[in-house]
Enzyme design. Structure first.
Site, mmCIF file in Angstrom:
data_model
loop_
_atom_site.group_PDB
_atom_site.id
_atom_site.type_symbol
_atom_site.label_atom_id
_atom_site.label_comp_id
_atom_site.label_asym_id
_atom_site.label_seq_id
_atom_site.Cartn_x
_atom_site.Cartn_y
_atom_site.Cartn_z
ATOM 1 N N LYS A 224 -6.053 10.979 14.765
ATOM 2 C CA LYS A 224 -5.498 12.232 15.922
ATOM 3 C C LYS A 224 -6.240 12.209 17.200
ATOM 4 O O LYS A 224 -6.928 12.321 17.780
ATOM 5 C CB LYS A 224 -6.035 13.495 15.205
ATOM 6 C CG LYS A 224 -5.539 14.447 15.013
ATOM 7 C CD LYS A 224 -6.025 15.816 14.387
ATOM 8 C CE LYS A 224 -5.564 17.422 15.155
ATOM 9 N NZ LYS A 224 -5.702 18.656 13.935
ATOM 10 N N ARG B 171 -2.574 33.014 7.909
ATOM 11 C CA ARG B 171 -1.580 33.793 8.859
ATOM 12 C C ARG B 171 -0.127 34.026 8.289
ATOM 13 O O ARG B 171 0.054 34.821 8.976
ATOM 14 C CB ARG B 171 -1.018 32.874 9.878
ATOM 15 C CG ARG B 171 -2.843 32.487 10.756
ATOM 16 C CD ARG B 171 -2.217 31.200 12.129
ATOM 17 N NE ARG B 171 -1.519 30.268 11.710
ATOM 18 C CZ ARG B 171 -1.011 28.987 11.866
ATOM 19 N NH1 ARG B 171 -1.405 28.796 13.090
ATOM 20 N NH2 ARG B 171 -1.027 28.298 11.619
#
Length: 151
Positions: free
Chosen positions: A41, A90
């Site tokens: 990443k 969320r």
């Protein structure tokens, strides 16, 4: 002792993360914020910066520790004797994604995942949005703890 980890890349930590940590720490005897290391990443902030942002945000909180780890989260949980994984949600898409991970973790180990809903005023904030604001020279300060500063 009820020990939990809150894993993530925290690139950077946001007010959404901060909200989950502040509320999650009341549920456990110890909350370990675990910064995962993924060599594949590309991060905006170095591991040292991300760790410093979190440590500064929670200095003076004796129940919170900040560590880094590599590999499977459940293996790290076993290594440090954590019985719980704390995750924030969320929206419905987060739930579907996190549910699959929680089921997999439960299949691999005895680790329980505890979900907290992010406070409504912070549910729109994500690290990727913060990074985009920063890249485009926007005012990111209302999206992150005061410890996050871009030079």
């Amino acid at each position: 002792m009820r020990r939990a980890i809150f894993p993530g890349s925290f690139d950077p930590i946001t007010l959404g993360h901060f909200d989950i940590i502040e509320r999650g720490v009341t549920l456990f005897d110890e909350l370990i914020i675990a910064i995962g290391i993924n060599a594949d990443k590309k991060y905006m902030f170095s591991l040292e910066e991300r760790k410093r942002f979190i440590e500064e945000a929670f200095k003076g909180q004796p129940k919170i520790k900040v560590v880094t780890y590599k590999g499977l989260t459940v293996n790290f949980c076993k290594e440090i004797e954590a019985d719980f994984i704390l995750r924030g949600l969320r929206n419905p898409a987060d739930f579907e994604f996190e549910k699959a991970i929680a089921h997999t973790n439960r299949k691999l180990s005895e680790i329980e995942t505890v979900f907290l809903l992010t406070s409504s005023g912070k549910s729109y904030i994500s690290s990727s949005i913060v990074r985009d604001v920063i890249r485009n020279n926007g005012d990111y300060t209302g999206l992150v703890p005061n410890s996050v500063r871009v030079s």
